[in-house]
Scaffold this motif. Structure first.
Motif, PDB file in Angstrom:
ATOM      1  N   ASP A 191       0.967  -1.315   0.083  1.00 44.80           N
ATOM      2  CA  ASP A 191      -0.147   0.001  -0.377  1.00 44.80           C
ATOM      3  C   ASP A 191       0.806   1.454   0.208  1.00 44.80           C
ATOM      4  O   ASP A 191       1.124   1.762   0.968  1.00 44.80           O
ATOM      5  N   VAL A 192       1.190   1.488  -0.962  1.00 44.42           N
ATOM      6  CA  VAL A 192       2.561   2.775  -1.352  1.00 44.42           C
ATOM      7  C   VAL A 192       1.822   3.947  -1.500  1.00 44.42           C
ATOM      8  O   VAL A 192       2.319   5.049   0.123  1.00 44.42           O
ATOM      9  N   ALA A 193       0.766   3.945  -1.778  1.00 47.58           N
ATOM     10  CA  ALA A 193      -0.471   5.019  -1.069  1.00 47.58           C
ATOM     11  C   ALA A 193      -0.149   5.918   0.511  1.00 47.58           C
ATOM     12  O   ALA A 193       0.033   6.651   1.020  1.00 47.58           O
ATOM     13  N   ALA A 194      -0.613   4.793   1.554  1.00 50.16           N
ATOM     14  CA  ALA A 194      -0.378   4.503   2.606  1.00 50.16           C
ATOM     15  C   ALA A 194       0.848   5.422   2.737  1.00 50.16           C
ATOM     16  O   ALA A 194       0.746   5.713   4.372  1.00 50.16           O
ATOM     17  N   TRP A 195       2.168   4.271   2.619  1.00 54.28           N
ATOM     18  CA  TRP A 195       3.321   4.630   3.906  1.00 54.28           C
ATOM     19  C   TRP A 195       3.608   5.865   2.769  1.00 54.28           C
ATOM     20  O   TRP A 195       4.267   6.440   3.903  1.00 54.28           O
ATOM     21  N   ALA A 196       3.066   6.340   2.032  1.00 49.74           N
ATOM     22  CA  ALA A 196       4.120   8.067   1.547  1.00 49.74           C
ATOM     23  C   ALA A 196       3.048   8.830   2.370  1.00 49.74           C
ATOM     24  O   ALA A 196       3.620   9.805   2.685  1.00 49.74           O
ATOM     25  N   LYS A 197       1.693   8.427   2.136  1.00 50.15           N
ATOM     26  CA  LYS A 197       1.023   9.382   3.561  1.00 50.15           C
ATOM     27  C   LYS A 197       1.171  10.008   4.858  1.00 50.15           C
ATOM     28  O   LYS A 197       1.286  10.160   5.865  1.00 50.15           O
ATOM     29  N   ALA A 198       2.148   8.347   5.091  1.00 45.50           N
ATOM     30  CA  ALA A 198       2.101   8.641   7.141  1.00 45.50           C
ATOM     31  C   ALA A 198       3.141   8.912   7.342  1.00 45.50           C
ATOM     32  O   ALA A 198       3.431   8.968   8.160  1.00 45.50           O
ATOM     33  N   MET A 199       4.412   9.560   6.405  1.00 44.49           N
ATOM     34  CA  MET A 199       5.607  10.202   6.641  1.00 44.49           C
ATOM     35  C   MET A 199       5.254  11.312   6.354  1.00 44.49           C
ATOM     36  O   MET A 199       5.219  11.869   6.184  1.00 44.49           O
ATOM     37  N   ASP A 200       6.290  11.474   7.682  1.00 45.04           N
ATOM     38  CA  ASP A 200       7.078  12.998   8.418  1.00 45.04           C
ATOM     39  C   ASP A 200       7.783  13.576   7.118  1.00 45.04           C
ATOM     40  O   ASP A 200       8.726  12.840   6.732  1.00 45.04           O
ATOM     41  N   THR A 201       8.500  14.599   7.315  1.00 47.34           N
ATOM     42  CA  THR A 201       9.320  15.243   6.225  1.00 47.34           C
ATOM     43  C   THR A 201      10.760  14.496   7.171  1.00 47.34           C
ATOM     44  O   THR A 201      11.693  14.005   5.697  1.00 47.34           O
ATOM     45  N   GLU A 202      10.329  14.715   8.235  1.00 44.52           N
ATOM     46  CA  GLU A 202      12.229  13.837   8.531  1.00 44.52           C
ATOM     47  C   GLU A 202      11.836  12.281   8.858  1.00 44.52           C
ATOM     48  O   GLU A 202      13.281  11.568   7.342  1.00 44.52           O
ATOM     49  N   THR A 203      11.194  11.846   8.122  1.00 45.13           N
ATOM     50  CA  THR A 203      10.899  10.007   7.632  1.00 45.13           C
ATOM     51  C   THR A 203      11.455  10.124   6.657  1.00 45.13           C
ATOM     52  O   THR A 203      11.938   9.355   5.735  1.00 45.13           O
ATOM     53  N   ARG A 204      10.831  10.561   5.427  1.00 45.00           N
ATOM     54  CA  ARG A 204      10.935  11.172   4.134  1.00 45.00           C
ATOM     55  C   ARG A 204      12.561  11.095   4.286  1.00 45.00           C
ATOM     56  O   ARG A 204      13.024  10.276   3.332  1.00 45.00           O
ATOM     57  N   LEU A 205      13.279  11.921   4.631  1.00 43.01           N
ATOM     58  CA  LEU A 205      14.418  12.156   4.309  1.00 43.01           C
ATOM     59  C   LEU A 205      15.409  10.950   5.049  1.00 43.01           C
ATOM     60  O   LEU A 205      16.450  10.679   4.306  1.00 43.01           O
ATOM     61  N   GLY A 206      14.527  10.034   5.204  1.00 47.62           N
ATOM     62  CA  GLY A 206      15.121   8.951   6.199  1.00 47.62           C
ATOM     63  C   GLY A 206      15.712   7.799   4.913  1.00 47.62           C
ATOM     64  O   GLY A 206      16.108   6.853   5.384  1.00 47.62           O
ATOM     65  N   LEU A 207      14.816   7.794   3.818  1.00 49.29           N
ATOM     66  CA  LEU A 207      14.913   7.237   2.571  1.00 49.29           C
ATOM     67  C   LEU A 207      16.185   7.744   2.180  1.00 49.29           C
ATOM     68  O   LEU A 207      16.137   6.424   1.624  1.00 49.29           O
ATOM     69  N   HIS A 208      17.080   8.482   1.874  1.00 43.86           N
ATOM     70  CA  HIS A 208      18.124   8.602   1.439  1.00 43.86           C
ATOM     71  C   HIS A 208      18.984   7.562   1.793  1.00 43.86           C
ATOM     72  O   HIS A 208      19.207   7.148   3.338  1.00 43.86           O
ATOM     73  N   GLY A 209      20.139   6.483   0.916  1.00 45.68           N
ATOM     74  CA  GLY A 209      20.300   5.212   1.244  1.00 45.68           C
ATOM     75  C   GLY A 209      20.118   4.290   1.363  1.00 45.68           C
ATOM     76  O   GLY A 209      20.372   3.055   2.087  1.00 45.68           O
ATOM     77  N   ARG A 210      17.990   3.822   1.071  1.00 44.47           N
ATOM     78  CA  ARG A 210      17.737   3.088   1.368  1.00 44.47           C
ATOM     79  C   ARG A 210      16.764   3.208   0.013  1.00 44.47           C
ATOM     80  O   ARG A 210      16.767   1.764  -0.381  1.00 44.47           O
ATOM     81  N   THR A 211      16.078   3.498   0.040  1.00 46.02           N
ATOM     82  CA  THR A 211      15.265   3.742  -1.748  1.00 46.02           C
ATOM     83  C   THR A 211      16.218   3.891  -2.604  1.00 46.02           C
ATOM     84  O   THR A 211      17.089   5.126  -2.590  1.00 46.02           O
ATOM     85  N   LEU A 212      16.200   3.348  -3.893  1.00 45.91           N
ATOM     86  CA  LEU A 212      16.330   4.135  -4.570  1.00 45.91           C
ATOM     87  C   LEU A 212      15.873   4.403  -6.286  1.00 45.91           C
ATOM     88  O   LEU A 212      15.978   5.423  -6.402  1.00 45.91           O
ATOM     89  N   THR A 213      14.216   3.320  -6.449  1.00 43.89           N
ATOM     90  CA  THR A 213      13.655   3.726  -7.097  1.00 43.89           C
ATOM     91  C   THR A 213      12.590   3.046  -7.411  1.00 43.89           C
ATOM     92  O   THR A 213      12.369   2.219  -6.138  1.00 43.89           O
ATOM     93  N   GLN A 214      11.128   3.055  -8.222  1.00 40.06           N
ATOM     94  CA  GLN A 214      10.364   1.997  -8.681  1.00 40.06           C
ATOM     95  C   GLN A 214       9.894   1.818  -9.394  1.00 40.06           C
ATOM     96  O   GLN A 214      10.246   1.750 -10.779  1.00 40.06           O
ATOM     97  N   LEU A 215       9.423   0.549  -8.953  1.00 39.31           N
ATOM     98  CA  LEU A 215       8.827  -0.199 -10.295  1.00 39.31           C
ATOM     99  C   LEU A 215       7.471  -0.123 -10.321  1.00 39.31           C
ATOM    100  O   LEU A 215       6.915  -0.198  -9.628  1.00 39.31           O
ATOM    101  N   LEU A 216       6.721  -0.297 -11.406  1.00 40.91           N
ATOM    102  CA  LEU A 216       5.555  -0.160 -11.999  1.00 40.91           C
ATOM    103  C   LEU A 216       4.741  -1.554 -12.995  1.00 40.91           C
ATOM    104  O   LEU A 216       5.749  -2.202 -12.636  1.00 40.91           O
ATOM    105  N   PHE A 217       3.543  -1.507 -12.750  1.00 42.74           N
ATOM    106  CA  PHE A 217       2.864  -2.783 -12.771  1.00 42.74           C
ATOM    107  C   PHE A 217       3.021  -3.653 -13.862  1.00 42.74           C
ATOM    108  O   PHE A 217       3.227  -2.329 -15.121  1.00 42.74           O
ATOM    109  N   ALA A 218       3.739  -4.326 -14.320  1.00 45.25           N
ATOM    110  CA  ALA A 218       3.913  -5.595 -15.905  1.00 45.25           C
ATOM    111  C   ALA A 218       5.075  -4.445 -15.797  1.00 45.25           C
ATOM    112  O   ALA A 218       6.094  -5.544 -17.597  1.00 45.25           O
ATOM    113  N   GLU A 219       6.755  -3.826 -15.639  1.00 45.14           N
ATOM    114  CA  GLU A 219       7.905  -3.764 -15.785  1.00 45.14           C
ATOM    115  C   GLU A 219       7.963  -4.790 -15.890  1.00 45.14           C
ATOM    116  O   GLU A 219       8.595  -4.958 -14.907  1.00 45.14           O
ATOM    117  N   PRO A 220       9.124  -4.781 -16.896  1.00 41.13           N
ATOM    118  CA  PRO A 220      10.097  -5.924 -16.568  1.00 41.13           C
ATOM    119  C   PRO A 220      11.140  -5.769 -16.142  1.00 41.13           C
ATOM    120  O   PRO A 220      11.549  -5.239 -15.862  1.00 41.13           O
TER     121      PRO A 220
END
Length: 288
Positions: A33-62
């Motif tokens: 549930d990426v919508a709920a995940w994004a909505k739940a994060m405040d600014t500090e939590t979002r900044l904490g994604l540095h060094g953790r997330t890289l990109t995203q895949l979309l449905f049916a992407e090879p």
């Protein structure tokens, strides 16, 4: 390596299986549930994604799977060119997010609205909400709906009003129009979907909708695209920003207002004048 595809609407790609935090549980669930995940994060939590997330895949992407361990797959995303690997963007995703490639790979159509409802039958039997920039093979048409091939051998229907053929002609103004759909959207490091975008993710996603496969990251986009004199830039071209002796770190669309971009400092997607402090770090202008 085996070739598979993303079978969930949005799968976030991580630097390692250990990268997600407790707060990231909705993003790595078997049915994320990426919508709920994004909505739940405040600014500090979002900044904490540095060094953790890289990109995203979309449905049916090879996706190429390089290895698997403990419920995770080490993958390469060939639709997202990267200097990190000749085959595409590397990273890790939950293995539960991956399935068999769709059976068809012709007449691709792209989702042009923030979210499009996927139906089991035309207008009936809701299956999922698909993100902007999702690309699927079309296999049939009827009464304002397009049947598309899905991962794991299935098929579904999308409203024609939410789609465009990927090979349709596109104009520079289309980039501004599509990017403007997300004005006010909160910045998300590694985001390439409706639920959050970073600066290069915005450029990559809009380009995908318009049939252009360009690198995922800003510095790779700068290296790959045709540079033009800044005084010749027009709407839909790209501004790139960097500091001396460092990689390009930011990109935005040239717009009539100045620049349309996903701003981490502004915390959201904005269309604003090119401020003097930005102009001081402008290092290149390019044309798609």
């Amino acid at each position: 390596m085996k070739l598979v595809s993303a079978k969930v609407p949005v799968s976030t790609v991580w630097t390692s299986p250990d990268a997600p935090r407790d707060v990231d549980a909705p993003a790595i669930a078997a049915q994320p549930d990426v919508a709920a995940w994004a909505k739940a994060m405040d600014t500090e939590t979002r900044l904490g994604l540095h060094g953790r997330t890289l990109t995203q895949l979309l449905f049916a992407e090879p996706v190429l799977v390089r290895s698997e361990r403990d419920g995770w797959s080490e993958i390469i995303a060939p639709w997202q060119p990267s200097s990190a690997d000749d085959l595409g963007y590397p990273g890790w995703v939950p293995s539960s997010h991956l399935g068999e490639l769709p059976g068809a790979a012709t007449a691709p159509v792209a989702v042009t609205v923030p979210t499009a409802q996927l139906f089991a039958e035309p207008g009936d039997g809701h299956l999922a909400d698909l993100s902007f920039a999702t690309v699927l093979a079309s296999v049939d048409h009827t009464d304002g709906f397009t049947r598309v091939a899905l991962p794991d051998g299935g098929s579904g229907w999308l409203a024609d009003s939410a789609l465009r053929p990927v090979d349709s002609p596109a104009s520079p103004e289309d980039r501004i129009r599509l990017g403007s759909l997300f004005l006010g959207l909160e910045y998300l490091w590694g985001g390439t979907s409706t639920y959050g975008l970073d600066c290069s993710g915005l450029v990559h996603a809009v380009s995908r909708v318009l049939g252009q496969r360009i690198p995922r990251d800003a510095h790779d986009q700068c290296d790959a695209l045709e540079h033009i004199p800044t005084d010749e830039a027009g709407p839909g071209d790209l501004y790139f920003f960097g500091r001396p002796d460092q990689k390009v770190h930011h990109v935005g669309f040239v717009s009539p207002a100045g620049m349309l971009h996903a701003s981490e400092t502004g915390k959201r997607l904005e269309n604003e004048p090119l401020l003097p402090e930005r102009r001081q770090t402008l290092v290149a202008t390019a044309r798609l």
